[in-house]
Design an enzyme around this catalytic site. Sequence first.
Site, PDB file in Angstrom:
ATOM      1  N   CYS A 244     -28.082  20.870  44.536  1.00  0.00           N
ATOM      2  CA  CYS A 244     -28.411  20.493  45.914  1.00  0.00           C
ATOM      3  C   CYS A 244     -27.990  21.558  46.907  1.00  0.00           C
ATOM      4  CB  CYS A 244     -27.712  19.195  46.283  1.00  0.00           C
ATOM      5  SG  CYS A 244     -27.761  18.016  44.971  1.00  0.00           S
TER       6      CYS A 244
ATOM      7  N   GLY B 199     -29.141   8.151  42.604  1.00  0.00           N
ATOM      8  CA  GLY B 199     -27.693   8.181  42.731  1.00  0.00           C
ATOM      9  C   GLY B 199     -27.292   8.291  44.203  1.00  0.00           C
ATOM     10  N   THR B 200     -28.053   9.081  44.941  1.00  0.00           N
ATOM     11  CA  THR B 200     -27.773   9.247  46.374  1.00  0.00           C
ATOM     12  C   THR B 200     -27.864   7.898  47.084  1.00  0.00           C
ATOM     13  OG1 THR B 200     -28.639  11.502  46.346  1.00  0.00           O
ATOM     14  CG2 THR B 200     -28.587  10.388  48.491  1.00  0.00           C
TER      15      THR B 200
ATOM     16  N   ASN C 174     -19.273  17.281  40.125  1.00  0.00           N
ATOM     17  CA  ASN C 174     -20.523  17.860  39.635  1.00  0.00           C
ATOM     18  C   ASN C 174     -20.485  19.378  39.513  1.00  0.00           C
ATOM     19  OD1 ASN C 174     -20.413  17.057  42.494  1.00  0.00           O
ATOM     20  ND2 ASN C 174     -22.199  18.369  42.704  1.00  0.00           N
TER      21      ASN C 174
ATOM     22  N   THR D 270     -40.338  -3.382  45.690  1.00  0.00           N
ATOM     23  CA  THR D 270     -40.823  -3.662  44.330  1.00  0.00           C
ATOM     24  C   THR D 270     -40.097  -2.747  43.350  1.00  0.00           C
ATOM     25  OG1 THR D 270     -42.957  -4.244  45.245  1.00  0.00           O
ATOM     26  CG2 THR D 270     -42.894  -3.747  42.876  1.00  0.00           C
TER      27      THR D 270
ATOM     28  N   ALA E 296     -30.127   7.932  36.611  1.00  0.00           N
ATOM     29  CA  ALA E 296     -30.750   8.062  35.284  1.00  0.00           C
ATOM     30  C   ALA E 296     -31.021   9.508  34.883  1.00  0.00           C
ATOM     31  CB  ALA E 296     -32.061   7.272  35.258  1.00  0.00           C
TER      32      ALA E 296
HETATM   33  N1  PLP Z   1     -23.441  12.292  43.017  1.00  0.00           N
HETATM   34  C1  PLP Z   1     -23.211  13.322  42.193  1.00  0.00           C
HETATM   35  C2  PLP Z   1     -21.819  13.590  41.729  1.00  0.00           C
HETATM   36  C3  PLP Z   1     -24.268  14.139  41.771  1.00  0.00           C
HETATM   37  O1  PLP Z   1     -24.025  15.171  40.952  1.00  0.00           O
HETATM   38  C4  PLP Z   1     -25.571  13.847  42.235  1.00  0.00           C
HETATM   39  C5  PLP Z   1     -26.706  14.721  41.871  1.00  0.00           C
HETATM   40  O2  PLP Z   1     -26.553  15.889  41.576  1.00  0.00           O
HETATM   41  C6  PLP Z   1     -25.765  12.749  43.083  1.00  0.00           C
HETATM   42  C7  PLP Z   1     -24.670  11.999  43.450  1.00  0.00           C
HETATM   43  C8  PLP Z   1     -27.116  12.389  43.576  1.00  0.00           C
HETATM   44  O3  PLP Z   1     -27.898  11.771  42.558  1.00  0.00           O
HETATM   45  P1  PLP Z   1     -29.486  11.742  42.691  1.00  0.00           P
HETATM   46  O4  PLP Z   1     -29.989  13.097  42.360  1.00  0.00           O
HETATM   47  O5  PLP Z   1     -29.920  10.702  41.684  1.00  0.00           O
HETATM   48  O6  PLP Z   1     -29.807  11.319  44.076  1.00  0.00           O
END
Ligand code: PLP
Length: 388
Positions: free
Chosen positions: A324, A71-72, A151, A237, A200
Amino acid sequence: MKRIYLDYAATTPVHPDVIVAMLPYFNEKFGNPSSIHAYGQEAKEALERSRRTVASCLGSRIDEIVFTGSGTEADNFALEGVAFANEHKGNHIITSVIEHHAVLETCKFLEKRGFKVTYLPVDSTGLVSPDEVKKAITPETILVSIMYANNEIGSIQPVEEISKITKAAGVYFHTDAVQTVGHIPVNVNKLGVDLLSLSAHKLYGPKGVGVLYIRKGTKMVSFIHGGAQERRRRASTENVAGIVGLAKACELAGTEIDTESIRLSGLRDKLIKGLQQIEYCHLNGHPERRLPNNVNLSFEFVEGESMCLNLDLEGICVSTGSACSSSNAEPSHVLLAIGVPPQQAYGSLRFSLGKWNTEPEIDRVLEVLPRIIGKLRAMSPLVKSKKS
Ligand code: PLP
């Protein structure tokens, strides 16, 4: 002791059906999708089948789905990709103060590269005002990035209203839907967004795989440079097993989303109501426009970390904020942004519920936490001074 997991917003266990779907892609179907032989073609088929599943889950075109490493990465790609491809048009980006660090830190990086960023405030429930978005747009604005659901406090932003504004202004709109997909229905056309991130491991899929939806026609530069994978937008890949798992997780979410969101909001409301019986307790986030699985509360005169550790000793796993930032001594930037006083922000807990939580588990939290808070407060001189 049977542990109770209430930290699904940090990460979810992988669904057993997802594991079954992924397994063949580690050994018997291990091919590289770029190879032209049978092994490669088998992997490519799985990759493209997964893309079709994700596209149908989001209501997008198939070629608008780009698989990423998280996601990041999807957030970084969205912001940098649009910024560097459109800098000839303007250098202004609009976001909010309560975004995830994946967006905020990318904005800081872009500021160092000469971009200007407006960080919009939120109200006391954590919502961005569409009017403020409208007012902040200038002829230099190229992108607005506002998360779908937060989050930490679960507040759900008025994304559809904001997209009408960005569309009229001819500005791209990205939403970070990492906490949203799998919990409430998400359709990119209904939302009107140009870019959307998901991950995911927040919806019972594996860690280390995400998606950036990019509306056809969006001007982007590619993010990772190398081979021609993902239509040259993201080299490397492909993580075939992970992508197959992500697609299976999306498919499962699609079939269960309505019943699960009703069940989870019932448990959520029971937990909120029960914990609000504790003196000096405050609900953070919007009372109604919130994720079905999010509970965030501040308790005065106790530290979040002490509550968290004491709950852990009783086998109950929760978080003081986002995963985080739980090693960060600063109070949550989200809680400060909604006006929670710093001292109170330190006394906050986030409970995030999921598929395997049950009502007896909520009852157990309601039995254990008041006792823990009572014990901690009995040791706090601040309570006595407030009461006297
Ligand atoms: N964006 C939000 C709102 C999140 O809650 C998170 C993870 O906690 C992320 C981005 C980052 O996702 P990832 O852990 O897959 O890098």
